[in-house]
Scaffold this active site. Structure first.
Site, PDB file in Angstrom:
ATOM      1  N   ASP A   1       0.858  -1.181   0.000  1.00 14.26           N
ATOM      2  CA  ASP A   1       0.000   0.000   0.000  1.00 14.26           C
ATOM      3  C   ASP A   1       0.899   1.238   0.000  1.00 14.26           C
ATOM      4  OD1 ASP A   1      -2.652   1.186   0.353  1.00 14.26           O
ATOM      5  OD2 ASP A   1      -3.117  -0.640   1.470  1.00 14.26           O
TER       6      ASP A   1
ATOM      7  N   GLU B   1      -6.575   3.151  -6.079  1.00 12.97           N
ATOM      8  CA  GLU B   1      -7.785   2.966  -5.286  1.00 12.97           C
ATOM      9  C   GLU B   1      -8.871   3.770  -5.981  1.00 12.97           C
ATOM     10  OE1 GLU B   1      -8.073   4.612  -1.381  1.00 12.97           O
ATOM     11  OE2 GLU B   1      -9.784   3.351  -0.897  1.00 12.97           O
TER      12      GLU B   1
ATOM     13  N   ASP C   1      -3.193   4.498  -2.446  1.00 13.95           N
ATOM     14  CA  ASP C   1      -4.306   4.836  -1.567  1.00 13.95           C
ATOM     15  C   ASP C   1      -4.796   6.264  -1.811  1.00 13.95           C
ATOM     16  OD1 ASP C   1      -5.758   4.163   1.102  1.00 13.95           O
ATOM     17  OD2 ASP C   1      -4.919   6.159   1.444  1.00 13.95           O
TER      18      ASP C   1
ATOM     19  N   HIS D   1     -10.801  -4.318   3.242  1.00 13.67           N
ATOM     20  CA  HIS D   1     -10.765  -3.914   4.650  1.00 13.67           C
ATOM     21  C   HIS D   1     -11.664  -2.716   4.956  1.00 13.67           C
ATOM     22  CE1 HIS D   1      -8.179  -1.264   2.488  1.00 13.67           C
ATOM     23  NE2 HIS D   1      -8.133  -0.456   3.528  1.00 13.67           N
ATOM     24  N   ASP D   2     -12.213  -2.081   3.939  1.00 13.08           N
ATOM     25  CA  ASP D   2     -13.107  -0.937   4.168  1.00 13.08           C
ATOM     26  C   ASP D   2     -14.568  -1.333   4.007  1.00 13.08           C
ATOM     27  OD1 ASP D   2     -11.000   0.859   4.531  1.00 13.08           O
ATOM     28  OD2 ASP D   2     -10.878   1.317   2.394  1.00 13.08           O
TER      29      ASP D   2
HETATM   30  C1  NOJ Z   1      -8.480   4.210   1.832  1.00 10.47           C
HETATM   31  C2  NOJ Z   1      -8.111   3.063   2.721  1.00 10.47           C
HETATM   32  O1  NOJ Z   1      -8.513   1.872   2.115  1.00 10.47           O
HETATM   33  C3  NOJ Z   1      -8.777   3.319   4.053  1.00 10.47           C
HETATM   34  O2  NOJ Z   1      -8.675   2.208   4.907  1.00 10.47           O
HETATM   35  C4  NOJ Z   1      -8.179   4.562   4.661  1.00 10.47           C
HETATM   36  O3  NOJ Z   1      -8.879   4.878   5.852  1.00 10.47           O
HETATM   37  C5  NOJ Z   1      -8.274   5.756   3.706  1.00 10.47           C
HETATM   38  N1  NOJ Z   1      -7.915   5.415   2.363  1.00 10.47           N
HETATM   39  C6  NOJ Z   1      -7.388   6.868   4.144  1.00 10.47           C
HETATM   40  O4  NOJ Z   1      -6.058   6.531   3.915  1.00 10.47           O
END
Ligand code: NOJ
Length: 577
Positions: A131, A287, A233, A353-354
């Site tokens: 990442d 992303e 990211d 993970h989000d």
């Molecule tokens: C995207 C990431 O996947 C997430 O987990 C993070 O909180 C935000 N970007 C900020 O970096």
């Protein structure tokens, strides 16, 4: 509302994965989407290190823990691992707030552990994607400490500052802040700094060439170690109009339109490509994919020499607490496939993970249908064009956490939003209900290795509670069962790996308006595969119109044979025609 949008958008931000020397050959008539590349053929397994395996009993997963599971990872058949951030961090946002890009987070181990992990992966022919979090850093990064120390610091312009004598800057929406205000006043220099995420995640100033040089040097540091890719990211937010003009009232409801893909972004990506990607065999994945096909193509059309792969969120974003419509799902995935049929490349995923857990969100996590629906969704991911990204734990059909009390959650934006709701007299029961479905912690509970204490994740107290169903859903139990979700995942992975038609083949939707079944063919170099997926808990029929006379069944999620034209609840079948 902001919170819901934040998560949806978060999941929808620009994420681009690594790059390889795949410059186009302008004399080559083959569309770039059909040029063969290792990163198109890769099957990426995403590991959330904090929750994967704890080796030292502090309740937090670590690199040695991952190393101890390398043979398990290899046994899955996956060919690449994407690791969420492992760099030094005060962990305001679980590593997405980096305080030293060239060091390893203390809780996760040391650089020697990292080197051993990389070696262990490579020995098993598994690539490593890291990442890269450079839209923002931690406020505890040395750059920010220097930057905030004085208006004349050499690092001042590494971030976005607004001198208070100029008045309050125009409103900027923050996704994570308690008040959703992205400007934080800092009395030390009587100025505001910008943070699209939390106050501890100040945005870096990409207009500054010095900052950009530092970032490329960091990327080279990791590429020189031999890593194989970068996931960028939130990079869609990196370019900004630094005059910070006023945006229309209420713009935050559609803030992606204002924050993402602002002019300048492609210059930065082209420079990054020149400085880093063109010099290493690494892949890059963004992303997100911007807000339109045009945005996505502009990112990943190989001839532009920017990024390799888009990671569009429109698909995952359609599943809401009340469910989703299969018609909508089919339409979105068909649309994105068509966007990349000629140029560029995309990712296929249903969780990360989000997000909430795949089976809870897109399948059916009741005991009756959990395994079947999870296998069906795995079949979808492994048979679509685009590189599959599969989130750790989904291979066991791990489910949502089911937390009912705010005390059980650890996710910073969730806790901040709770404070916001309290301060604004929000409807707390409704809020708790909403997060039970959508909070990111759902996908972050510790990996369920076995039925022992803490699911075999840790001998200490896990940083986030283990899901109570670990005694029935765990890896050890599934290893022993040939028909387990885990063993089905391995079969589906093997099918994809052995059949490039599933990677490169032309996609054609079949029986398009069928309300229960998603059916499609994939065709390449004379091979035709037919995939049929029943997305419902009821039997369904399907009419694909293809000639089934020579059809050979390759994969089925039921133990007893499929019957052509009829699909049992959540049945998935793959035929070669
Ligand atoms: C995207 C990431 O996947 C997430 O987990 C993070 O909180 C935000 N970007 C900020 O970096």
């Amino acid at each position: 509302m902001f919170f819901t949008r934040s998560l949806a958008v978060l999941s929808g931000m620009l994420l681009v994965l690594g790059s390889c020397q795949n410059g186009p050959n302008n004399n080559n008539p083959v569309p770039d989407s059909r040029e063969q590349k290792w990163w198109k053929e890769a099957i990426v397994y995403q590991i959330y290190p904090r929750s994967f395996k704890d080796s030292d009993g502090d309740g937090i997963g670590d690199l040695k823990g991952i190393i101890s599971k390398l043979d398990y990872i290899k046994s899955l058949g996956v060919t690449a691992v994407w690791l969420n951030p492992i760099y030094s961090s005060p962990n305001d946002d679980n590593g997405y707030d980096i305080s030293d890009y060239r060091n390893i987070m203390q809780e996760f181990g040391t650089m020697a552990d990292f080197d051993a992990l990389l070696k262990g992966l490579h020995e098993r022919n598994i690539k490593l994607v890291m990442d890269l979090v450079v839209n923002h850093s931690s406020d505890e990064h040395e750059w920010f400490k220097q930057s905030r120390s004085s208006r004349t610091s050499k690092y001042r312009n590494y971030y976005h500052w607004w001198d208070a004598e100029r008045g309050k800057p125009n409103y900027r929406y923050s996704l994570f802040d308690v008040n959703h205000d992205a400007w934080k006043y800092d009395s030390l220099t009587n100025s505001y700094y910008l943070h699209y995420f939390s106050r501890k995640q100040p945005d870096l100033n990409w207009e500054n060439p010095e900052l950009r040089k530092e970032v490329y040097a960091i990327m080279k540091f990791w590429a020189d170690k031999g890593i194989d890719g970068f996931r960028l990211d939130a990079f869609g937010f990196a370019a900004k109009d630094t005059s910070f003009p006023a945006f229309p009232k209420g713009y935050e409801k559609d803030f992606m339109k204002y924050y993402s893909m602002v002019p300048g972004i492609h210059d930065y990506l082209k420079e990054m490509h020149r400085e880093v990607f063109s010099k290493y065999d690494v892949m890059s994945v963004a992303e997100g994919a911007g807000s339109s096909f045009e945005d996505a193509h502009n990112l990943v059309d190989a001839s532009r020499k920017e990024l390799h792969m888009a990671y569009a969120f429109e698909g995952v974003d359609i599943a809401k607490a009340g469910g989703y419509s299969l018609q909508h799902f089919k339409q979105v995935y068909s649309k994105w496939d068509s966007a990349f049929s000629k140029a560029g490349w995309l990712s296929i995923f249903l969780a990360n993970h989000d997000q909430a857990r795949m089976v809870s969100r897109f399948g059916n996590d009741s005991p009756e249908f959990r395994d079947l629906s999870s296998k069906m969704l795995t079949t979808f991911i492994m048979t679509m064009r685009g590189t599959p990204y599969y989130y750790n734990g989904d291979e066991l059909a791990m489910t949502n956490a089911g937390f009912t009390r705010i005390e059980d959650y650890r996710d910073m934006p969730t806790l901040n939003e709770y404070q916001h709701q309290l301060a604004n007299k929000g409807d707390i029961p409704a809020f708790l209900k909403r997060i039970q479905f959508e909070c990111r912690d759902n996908g972050r509970t510790p990996f369920q290795w076995d039925a022992s204490l803490n699911a075999g994740f840790s001998t200490g107290t896990p940083w986030l509670q283990v899901n109570k169903n670990y005694t029935t859903i765990n890896q050890a139990a599934q290893e022993k069962d040939v028909n387990s979700v885990l063993n089905y995942f391995r079969k589906a992975v093997a099918l994809r790996k052995n059949n490039p038609v599933l990677v490169y083949g032309k996609y054609t939707i079949r029986d398009k308006d069928n309300p229960a079944v998603y059916a499609y063919t994939r065709e390449w170099q004379g091979k035709i595969f037919l995939v049929m997926l029943n997305f419902t808990a009821k039997p369904a029929t399907v009419q694909t119109g293809v000639d089934m006379r020579k059809a050979q069944l390759l994969l089925n999620n039921y133990a007893t044979p499929a019957v052509t034209g009829n699909l049992r609840p959540y049945e998935a079948v793959v035929y070669q025609l």
